[in-house]
Design a protein around this motif. Sequence first.
Motif, PDB file in Angstrom:
ATOM      1  N   UNK A 265       0.847  -1.210   0.000  1.00 19.37           N
ATOM      2  CA  UNK A 265       0.000   0.000   0.000  1.00 19.37           C
ATOM      3  C   UNK A 265       0.877   1.252   0.000  1.00 19.37           C
ATOM      4  N   UNK A 266       1.882   1.224   0.883  1.00 16.54           N
ATOM      5  CA  UNK A 266       2.733   2.409   1.029  1.00 16.54           C
ATOM      6  C   UNK A 266       3.531   2.680  -0.247  1.00 16.54           C
ATOM      7  N   UNK A 267       4.095   1.632  -0.863  1.00 17.75           N
ATOM      8  CA  UNK A 267       4.927   1.868  -2.054  1.00 17.75           C
ATOM      9  C   UNK A 267       4.078   2.358  -3.233  1.00 17.75           C
ATOM     10  N   UNK A 268       2.859   1.811  -3.345  1.00 15.39           N
ATOM     11  CA  UNK A 268       1.977   2.262  -4.435  1.00 15.39           C
ATOM     12  C   UNK A 268       1.642   3.747  -4.260  1.00 15.39           C
ATOM     13  N   UNK A 269       1.292   4.149  -3.042  1.00 17.97           N
ATOM     14  CA  UNK A 269       0.942   5.555  -2.783  1.00 17.97           C
ATOM     15  C   UNK A 269       2.159   6.452  -3.025  1.00 17.97           C
ATOM     16  N   UNK A 270       3.311   6.023  -2.514  1.00 19.16           N
ATOM     17  CA  UNK A 270       4.511   6.859  -2.661  1.00 19.16           C
ATOM     18  C   UNK A 270       4.909   7.005  -4.132  1.00 19.16           C
ATOM     19  N   UNK A 271       4.778   5.913  -4.886  1.00 19.83           N
ATOM     20  CA  UNK A 271       5.127   5.994  -6.307  1.00 19.83           C
ATOM     21  C   UNK A 271       4.154   6.917  -7.057  1.00 19.83           C
ATOM     22  N   UNK A 272       2.869   6.818  -6.724  1.00 20.05           N
ATOM     23  CA  UNK A 272       1.895   7.695  -7.399  1.00 20.05           C
ATOM     24  C   UNK A 272       2.202   9.158  -7.055  1.00 20.05           C
TER      25      UNK A 272
END
Lengths: 250, 268
Positions: free
Chosen positions: B245-252
């Motif tokens: 969840x965190x990596x997806x949000x940070x990448x977006x």
Amino acid sequence: MTEARELIRLDGVSFQYGSFPVLDKVSFSIAQGDFLAILGPNGSGKTTLVKIVLGLIRPTRGRIDLMGRPVEEFKAWSKIGYVPQKASHIDPFFPATVREIVAMGLLSSRPPAGYRKKEEEQAITLALERVGMAAFKNRPIGDLSGGQQQRVIIARAIVNAPELLFLDEPTAGVDAATQELFYEMLYHLNEAQMITIILVTHDIGIVTKHVNKVACLNQRLVYHGTHTDFCRSEEFKTMLAAGHLVSHIH
Amino acid sequence: MEALFNYGFFQRALLAGLFVALACAILGLFLLLRKDAMIGHGLAHVTFGGVALGLFLNVLPLATALVVAVLASWAIMKLKERAGLHGDTAIGIFSSVGMALGIALATIAGRFNADLLSYLFGDILAIDRLEVVLSLVLAAAVIIIILANYHRLMYLTFDRESAKASGVKTARLNLILTVLTSVTVVLGMKVVGILLVTALLVIPAAAALLLARSFKQALILSSLVAFLSVVGGLLAAFYLDLPASATVVLLSFFIFIVFFVRRRRRTV
């Protein structure tokens, strides 16, 4: 000589916000081919009247007939074009091209497959040509000037070839030179395209130059008749003296 | 990396994540342009209360959450219309009440805190087949409904009053958008967690609006940002051993910053 077909009939229309009266027993009719200006001081109920005729708000009392049918039962909305008061305050960041804005007016009343691509393009191009904006078809709406945006919104209103066009103070915030061109365009739509126009305005310039009928409101209907009679009337002198009318056309 | 794509758990995570992200990216664009960006966030909080209620009553938490979210979204809409409140005020009221309800029920029951946490943060790499199917159905429903009402929704979003005057059923479309958002948030929360679903509703659409010069372009860009965020985020999570969840949000968010810089360069 045959009498022009009646497109709108208002019969004893009243409206109040809570206990505050806005319109009181307004009755008049608008015939096909009319170019009618609705005049009146701020808060006289001009915009409210237009919204009631368009079915956007319900009157407290009275009856409105649109093209022979009570407004509650009216279904042929594609025969009506509307340019709202805030049309010159378009969100500059809204991501839409001129073409997409005009397509909204054309395609929102049809099922997804209800229009062929070629017909769609022709209708959009024609509407844009009529307002002199065909060259801007693929430009984002936010890149245009206020006057140009206004023309695009009118193209959206006329893309369905409406019989009736409502404009609520369409030139607010637009410079005087652009206003004059704009009114010339409306005059042409009325004369050449036979579109009946109902225009809410404070501008006496357009009243004396282009419209043929005037309805003057101040909660009640204080005048309804031809523009030539209006310019000689007591109501005209009173409104002019009170500063309720301005002129951008000389 | 090729081997990674052969793992069943990764394939399921990727599929479910992409479907949910696509639904969020498309819906999010309409929500942002209607200045309703926070409704997803608010509904996610309400959904948290709904899940807690389901766990408390020992009935299907997802179904309970769905009913609660749809009712809350309808109530938010009515509160805005009838009480004359701004959208963010109505959302603020319901999101706080939803969270409070969740916390109160969890405390009273004293036994399902771990379950609730999984809904808060999601666990995309532990998704089962049913959740993948649900995500696919959701994304398909959102895309079909949006396409069927594309011009009407765009008109409603651009100029509600004129749309209504043109005969567009604005109340019905508002309700459709609200229900779609509720369903997306609920299913998305189960698949990817509250944190991710609200981010996917807002960030890809916000990034797209920075560069798009047409509505169609905005929809494509928003979907593309969501797609890249999910694929890149899942890969990063796997290789860096971080929560997905965190990596997806940070990448977006990183893509949003790239778009922002590009826009600045274009306008300077």
